[in-house]
Design an enzyme around this catalytic site. Sequence first.
Site, PDB file in Angstrom:
ATOM      1  N   GLY A 141      -6.199   0.712  -1.053  1.00 23.97           N
ATOM      2  CA  GLY A 141      -5.804  -0.689  -1.094  1.00 23.97           C
ATOM      3  C   GLY A 141      -6.969  -1.638  -1.119  1.00 23.97           C
ATOM      4  O   GLY A 141      -6.934  -2.675  -1.802  1.00 23.97           O
ATOM      5  N   GLU A 161       0.806  -2.498   0.455  1.00 23.27           N
ATOM      6  CA  GLU A 161       1.491  -1.794   1.541  1.00 23.27           C
ATOM      7  C   GLU A 161       0.660  -0.556   1.837  1.00 23.27           C
ATOM      8  O   GLU A 161       0.745   0.456   1.127  1.00 23.27           O
ATOM      9  CB  GLU A 161       2.918  -1.415   1.125  1.00 23.27           C
ATOM     10  CG  GLU A 161       3.815  -2.600   0.847  1.00 23.27           C
ATOM     11  CD  GLU A 161       4.213  -3.364   2.089  1.00 23.27           C
ATOM     12  OE1 GLU A 161       3.861  -2.926   3.203  1.00 23.27           O
ATOM     13  OE2 GLU A 161       4.880  -4.403   1.951  1.00 23.27           O
ATOM     14  N   GLY A 220      -0.201   2.802  -0.604  1.00 22.66           N
ATOM     15  CA  GLY A 220      -1.040   3.981  -0.410  1.00 22.66           C
ATOM     16  C   GLY A 220      -1.958   3.803   0.779  1.00 22.66           C
ATOM     17  O   GLY A 220      -1.652   3.063   1.726  1.00 22.66           O
ATOM     18  N   SER A 221      -3.080   4.453   0.742  1.00 25.81           N
ATOM     19  CA  SER A 221      -4.024   4.427   1.856  1.00 25.81           C
ATOM     20  C   SER A 221      -4.747   3.085   1.919  1.00 25.81           C
ATOM     21  O   SER A 221      -4.850   2.359   0.919  1.00 25.81           O
ATOM     22  CB  SER A 221      -5.054   5.546   1.701  1.00 25.81           C
ATOM     23  OG  SER A 221      -5.907   5.294   0.599  1.00 25.81           O
TER      24      SER A 221
END
Length: 509
Positions: free
Chosen positions: A244, A261, A239-240
């Site tokens: 994260g 990621e 995600g963003s």
Amino acid sequence: MIKKELTSLNISPIERGTSTGEQWFSAGEILVSTSPVDGNDIGHVCASSREDYERVLNIAFEAKRSWADIPAPRRGEIVRQFGEKLRARKSELGKLVSYEMGKSYQEGLGEVQEMIDICDFAVGQSRQLYGFTMHSERPAHRMYEQYHPLGIVGIISAFNFPVAVWAWNAALALVCGNVIIWKGSEKTPVCTIACQKILAEVLADNELPEGISSICTGGADLGRWMAADPRIDLVSATGSTRMGKEVATMVAARLGKSLLELGGNNAIIVTAHADLKLTVSAAVFGAVGTAGQRCTSTRRLIVHKDIYNKVRAALVDAYTQLKIGNPLESQNHVGPLIDHQAVESYLAALKEIEDEGGHLLTEGGIIQGEGYGSKCYVKPVIAEVANHYRIVQKETFAPILYLIRYEGSLENAVTIQNSVAQGLSSAIMTTNLHEAEYFLSHKGSDCGIANVNIGTSGAEIGGAFGGEKETGGGRESGSDAWKVYMRRQTNTINYSGTMPLAQGITFNL
């Protein structure tokens, strides 16, 4: 629009969003899945309550030991069967992905194919969970390293790849002997339910217990429960960067493991030796594919001054040929953004570009009229900017391509590329061998992915996928990414009958 596909995937108008396999339950609020394609509702999903979540964790905790006891090749056979189920339902699941997320039908099919490919990879890997043997300094001793299952792997995935990224994690985690708990995006909950139902069929056919594969449905609070939960041995979050960082902080506070990621701000460097046709093709697909909502989407095009005008003219001409509309219709190149919040972010970015002194080479805005009733369709934009603009330093999940001129050496272009916080994907377009090799050297791209004469978007299953810096540093999919789903153990066996100590130490009793 996809009633037949929903029926084939066993999806009802009202679904429970919590499952441990054949068991389905939920006591939380109702989420409505609305398609960005036409604004119509796909289905209603009952989200997971805290009590539902606890029930899932308890069942998964019971299942993890029995699943780990099954030999790895047998676990691989279960994943192989899942891949076969996906092959049989590729069309239906691909269309659901397209309709619920908004990407083209071809991209939806491609995403399901990624699921099939990672299943194939994982089946082979199930017979290759190898360790290492090394020589001991002590006589009549043997040393080796081996890998064991972690236990429970929590997977948090994003809307832009509502099924493939889960499968990347799930297939490898399962063959490595872990059970999995998946929080799919609350923006694409029907895709999550469809995948769980397909995998649950395989598990039931093989008379395996509940809790090997589970799902929970919900928003940020659910993700926080998973991140803070010491029973979850690994949290894999996509995600963003903002999300994260929150996950990483919570997992680190309990000394847990995380696989992140996160955001990308991907660039293609176009040198004076670039092939113009390859450049335009790579840049356009990278910038407008999935309406710019890939973590690997091309955000920045860094072009040498000697060919800048040619590249700019060719790009503007290519953008006039783009067809925007229903992604289920094959003639269209660009579909909608995921929702109205994404549209607002796109509009805010356009304003910020102009406020900072940038120049729009193509007209932006929301597309109105018949066929665009969801109000999620926007015009792809090319903007001339400077790399230091604040907006250029951010990741905007929308079809906005920043055109940046560079002068002098390739080192200057690499400096521009690397001067952002993110480090996921990168590419160089050149026919010059020296430039290509410099870009791939330690002095070149600082990204986890660095390509030559292909774009930033797209990845093959065989290679490890992931990035550096604020992209999180994680690696998924191929190569030896399987190791993150296991715990490493060093073993020493003494078969001498005496007790020699390391480093020649003596300890006489």
